[in-house]
Design an enzyme around this catalytic site. Structure first.
Site, PDB file in Angstrom:
ATOM      1  N   THR A 139       0.817  -1.227   0.000  1.00  0.00           N
ATOM      2  CA  THR A 139       0.000   0.000   0.000  1.00  0.00           C
ATOM      3  C   THR A 139       0.850   1.277   0.000  1.00  0.00           C
ATOM      4  OG1 THR A 139      -1.771   1.153   1.207  1.00  0.00           O
ATOM      5  CG2 THR A 139      -0.336  -0.195   2.532  1.00  0.00           C
ATOM      6  N   ASP A 189       0.820   8.917   3.109  1.00  0.00           N
ATOM      7  CA  ASP A 189      -0.406   9.369   3.787  1.00  0.00           C
ATOM      8  C   ASP A 189      -0.488  10.887   3.662  1.00  0.00           C
ATOM      9  OD1 ASP A 189      -2.574   9.846   5.453  1.00  0.00           O
ATOM     10  OD2 ASP A 189      -1.890   8.459   7.008  1.00  0.00           O
ATOM     11  N   ARG A 233      -3.212  12.769   4.464  1.00  0.00           N
ATOM     12  CA  ARG A 233      -4.366  13.307   5.195  1.00  0.00           C
ATOM     13  C   ARG A 233      -3.994  14.479   6.090  1.00  0.00           C
ATOM     14  NH1 ARG A 233      -6.654   7.842   7.635  1.00  0.00           N
ATOM     15  NH2 ARG A 233      -4.442   7.382   7.535  1.00  0.00           N
TER      16      ARG A 233
HETATM   17  N1  LIG Z   1      -3.878   5.343  -0.874  1.00  0.00           N
HETATM   18  C1  LIG Z   1      -4.468   4.292  -0.315  1.00  0.00           C
HETATM   19  N2  LIG Z   1      -5.435   4.526   0.597  1.00  0.00           N
HETATM   20  C2  LIG Z   1      -6.009   3.456   1.159  1.00  0.00           C
HETATM   21  C3  LIG Z   1      -5.655   2.134   0.830  1.00  0.00           C
HETATM   22  N3  LIG Z   1      -6.416   1.310   1.553  1.00  0.00           N
HETATM   23  C4  LIG Z   1      -7.215   2.088   2.315  1.00  0.00           C
HETATM   24  N4  LIG Z   1      -6.978   3.391   2.081  1.00  0.00           N
HETATM   25  C5  LIG Z   1      -7.563   4.577   2.716  1.00  0.00           C
HETATM   26  O1  LIG Z   1      -7.041   4.650   4.029  1.00  0.00           O
HETATM   27  C6  LIG Z   1      -7.923   5.386   4.852  1.00  0.00           C
HETATM   28  C7  LIG Z   1      -8.064   4.654   6.171  1.00  0.00           C
HETATM   29  O2  LIG Z   1      -6.846   4.733   6.802  1.00  0.00           O
HETATM   30  P1  LIG Z   1      -6.117   3.540   7.518  1.00  0.00           P
HETATM   31  O3  LIG Z   1      -4.653   3.761   7.310  1.00  0.00           O
HETATM   32  O4  LIG Z   1      -6.702   2.203   7.094  1.00  0.00           O
HETATM   33  O5  LIG Z   1      -6.475   3.667   9.041  1.00  0.00           O
HETATM   34  P2  LIG Z   1      -6.401   4.960   9.959  1.00  0.00           P
HETATM   35  O6  LIG Z   1      -7.714   5.669   9.841  1.00  0.00           O
HETATM   36  O7  LIG Z   1      -5.171   5.745   9.670  1.00  0.00           O
HETATM   37  O8  LIG Z   1      -6.149   4.348  11.374  1.00  0.00           O
HETATM   38  P3  LIG Z   1      -7.172   3.760  12.396  1.00  0.00           P
HETATM   39  O9  LIG Z   1      -7.729   4.935  13.153  1.00  0.00           O
HETATM   40  O10 LIG Z   1      -6.388   2.854  13.275  1.00  0.00           O
HETATM   41  O11 LIG Z   1      -8.198   3.049  11.577  1.00  0.00           O
HETATM   42  C8  LIG Z   1      -9.207   5.551   4.065  1.00  0.00           C
HETATM   43  O12 LIG Z   1      -9.252   6.887   3.557  1.00  0.00           O
HETATM   44  C9  LIG Z   1      -9.040   4.545   2.907  1.00  0.00           C
HETATM   45  O13 LIG Z   1      -9.711   4.973   1.732  1.00  0.00           O
HETATM   46  C10 LIG Z   1      -4.631   1.934  -0.128  1.00  0.00           C
HETATM   47  O14 LIG Z   1      -4.227   0.819  -0.448  1.00  0.00           O
HETATM   48  N5  LIG Z   1      -4.076   3.041  -0.679  1.00  0.00           N
END
Ligand SMILES: Nc1nc2c(ncn2[C@@H]2O[C@H](COP(=O)(O)OP(=O)(O)OP(=O)(O)O)[C@@H](O)[C@H]2O)c(=O)[nH]1
Ligand SMILES: [Zn+2]
Length: 193
Positions: A113, A125, A127
């Site tokens: 990923t 990431d 965000r």
């Molecule tokens: N770029 C990318 N985004 C992903 C992938 N799989 C899931 N996402 C995105 O990752 C986000 C969720 O983040 P995560 O890293 O799974 O978890 P988190 O919110 O950081 O952490 P928690 O609070 O523990 O769940 C969502 O916006 C998903 O759309 C991927 O393979 N690539």
């Protein structure tokens, strides 16, 4: 970033009757929050800051754990009768839906990923969490207990001014499909087990 709380309504769900609040950001993005009970008192509020994942939240994808995490958060809050979920429209860790599909296509070829994001020219990431602080404030929430396994989210929210009293582990069952994704999150993105 200053958001506008545009309107609120009741949202009956499978788990409880939440209040649904619609926010508009200056960049035109629309975000929502769910609240249950009186979240404006001094008692810390059980909260989840959830990033949009259309495939996981709405299409039952097994590639990630987002859908079960959202459902579990709603259940836990319903059990307590009080809490908040911020649903932030930061699809694909901020790269957007189509780019996430591109990233999945790279993962189909064997990348993980993080590598998939990088080959497409993105940071692992992208965000941002400053909007979350403003949403909590506008909802009258003073301090939270945050449902997450992501220490970077914890730090980013704290840096943005959110008063987090405690991290509450937010694990859900892994599937054969999500196993590698979750392992990479732990090894490369610092997620707690
Ligand atoms: N770029 C990318 N985004 C992903 C992938 N799989 C899931 N996402 C995105 O990752 C986000 C969720 O983040 P995560 O890293 O799974 O978890 P988190 O919110 O950081 O952490 P928690 O609070 O523990 O769940 C969502 O916006 C998903 O759309 C991927 O393979 N690539
Ligand atoms: Zn997901």
């Amino acid at each position: 970033m200053k958001l506008k709380l545009v309107t609120s309504t009741l949202l009956p769900t499978l788990f409880a009757e939440f209040r649904l609040h619609g926010f508009e950001a200056p960049n035109g993005k629309e975000h929502v929050a769910l609240t249950l009970g009186d979240v404006t008192t001094d008692e810390p509020v059980l909260a989840r800051v959830h990033s949009e994942c259309l495939t996981g939240d709405a299409l039952f994808s097994l590639r990630c754990d987002c859908g079960p995490q959202l459902e579990t958060a709603m259940r836990k809050i319903a059990e307590q009768g009080r809490g908040c979920i911020l649903y932030l429209r930061q699809e694909g860790r901020g790269i957007g839906l189509i780019n996430k599909i591109r990233a999945y296509a790279e993962q189909d070829k064997g990348l993980d990923t993080v590598e998939a994001n990088e080959i497409l020219g993105f940071l692992p990431d992208m965000r941002e969490y400053d909007i979350a602080a403003d949403m909590f404030t506008q909802l009258g929430i003073k301090q939270i207990r945050l449902l997450t396994n992501n220490p970077r989210k914890l730090k980013a929210l704290t840096d943005a001014g959110v008063n987090i009293l405690e991290r509450v582990a937010h694990r859900v069952k892994t599937t054969a499909h999500s196993h590698r994704y979750l392992a990479t999150k732990a090894s490369k993105l610092g997620h707690l087990p």
